[in-house]
Design an enzyme around this catalytic site. Structure first.
Site, short mmCIF file in Angstrom:
data_model
loop_
_atom_site.label_atom_id
_atom_site.label_comp_id
_atom_site.label_asym_id
_atom_site.label_seq_id
_atom_site.Cartn_x
_atom_site.Cartn_y
_atom_site.Cartn_z
CD GLU A 162 0.77 -1.48 8.08
OE1 GLU A 162 0.47 -0.71 9.01
OE2 GLU A 162 1.20 -1.09 6.98
CG ASP A 177 0.43 -4.14 2.07
OD1 ASP A 177 0.27 -4.84 3.08
OD2 ASP A 177 1.08 -3.08 2.06
CG ASP A 200 -0.34 0.00 2.53
OD1 ASP A 200 0.90 -0.10 2.62
OD2 ASP A 200 -1.08 0.09 3.54
CB SER A 201 4.59 1.72 -0.05
OG SER A 201 4.82 0.53 -0.77
CE LYS A 213 3.17 -5.79 4.04
NZ LYS A 213 2.59 -4.75 4.93
CD GLU A 218 8.13 -0.58 7.75
OE1 GLU A 218 7.12 -1.23 7.45
OE2 GLU A 218 8.36 0.58 7.32
O1 KIV Z 1 3.33 -1.06 1.65
C1 KIV Z 1 4.50 -1.45 1.76
O2 KIV Z 1 5.31 -1.35 0.85
C2 KIV Z 1 4.87 -2.04 3.03
C3 KIV Z 1 6.31 -2.00 3.39
C4 KIV Z 1 6.65 -0.66 3.92
C5 KIV Z 1 6.65 -3.03 4.36
O3 KIV Z 1 4.03 -2.46 3.77
#
Ligand code: KIV
Length: 286
Positions: A116, A84, A45-46, A114, A183
């Site tokens: 968090e 994500d 989600d980056s 994934k 992280e």
């Molecule tokens: O969204 C992402 O790229 C991430 C990384 C910062 C671990 O979750």
């Protein structure tokens, strides 16, 4: 080549072969990842910051994540692709979490999702795992809750904070996660987590003592300009390469050096005169 599986990743851990993990958000960069020998892709989600220019990940939606993940899967059919889960796609209820995780599988053909959080998110990890979906946990600095963490800061730097990070790691594994991402924590803490867990532990900013590394592609290639975390190594400076190329194009357009004859099409023999006669046009000069 068969697609990289969870079993392959576990075998790599068993052999001590490090796992190379990178984010990707689009079809061409996914192709580059596959050609370059990357094992796993995270469609993080980056993308909110790296692609859309938001100042964090919170605004990112499921629809955005799905569109980008579908493109990445098309570009990297042989890699282990991770979807994500964006903010609010799993926080509200187990039902939301299972539905949204399932959409990543149904629409984007991912191998895992994934999410968090540690202790506070174990019910969601269990619910998604119970639905038969591979879950990757993400602890330490968790950008979606950076407000709670006091900003994008390294975590686990005091003995007490490190112990809480270890408790998060143990809880994530117990809830059913099949891999763990840590992280921005000190390598000393990563080492203890790696020793105490049996699932593969990967790091972004957690140092060497684990089973592999993750970086954000926009950082690695030198494309993302807003800020650079301490753990980022830039392997290229594409921002400079691209800007220089565009500058040269601007100059050539303004000076009429582009497009030269080698970039234009000619009319078929004899057709030029015929055309001018038909439309009553007299060329300025030849
Ligand atoms: O969204 C992402 O790229 C991430 C990384 C910062 C671990 O979750």
């Amino acid at each position: 080549m068969p697609r990289k599986s969870l079993t392959d990743l576990y075998q790599m851990k068993a052999k001590g072969e490090k796992i190379a993990w990178l984010t990707s958000y689009d079809y061409p960069s996914a192709q580059f990842c596959q050609a370059a020998g990357i094992d796993m892709i995270l469609v993080g989600d980056s993308l909110g910051m790296c692609v859309y220019g938001y100042n964090g990940t919170v605004p990112v939606t499921m629809d955005q994540c799905l569109v980008h993940t579908e493109a990445v899967r098309r570009g990297a059919p042989d890699l282990f692709v991770v979807g994500d889960m964006p903010f609010l796609s799993y926080q509200v209820s187990d039902a939301d979490a299972v539905l949204n995780a399932g959409l990543f599988l149904k629409k984007a053909d991912v191998d895992a999702v994934k999410l968090e959080g540690g202790v506070r998110i174990v019910d969601r990890i269990k619910a998604i795992s119970d639905a038969g979906i591979v879950v990757i946990g993400h602890i330490g600095l968790t950008p979606q809750s950076s407000g709670l963490l006091g900003g994008h800061k390294a975590q686990g730097r005091t003995a007490q904070a490190a112990q809480l990070t270890l408790e998060d790691a143990l809880a994530v594994e117990k809830a059913g996660a099949k891999l763990l991402l840590v992280e921005a924590i000190p390598p000393e803490v990563t080492a203890v987590i790696h020793q105490r867990l049996s699932i593969p532990v990967l790091s972004i900013g957690g140092g060497l003592p684990c089973d592999g590394q993750l970086l954000i592609i926009s950082d690695l290639i030198g494309q993302f300009q807003a800020f650079t975390p301490k753990f980022v190594k830039k392997y290229a400076n594409v921002a400079q390469v691209i800007t220089e190329a565009i500058k040269q194009y601007v100059t050539e357009v303004k000076t009429e050096h582009f497009p030269g004859p080698e970039f234009t099409y000619s009319m078929l023999p004899g057709e030029e005169e015929k055309f001018y006669q038909m439309v009553g046009y007299t060329p300025a000069s030849k």
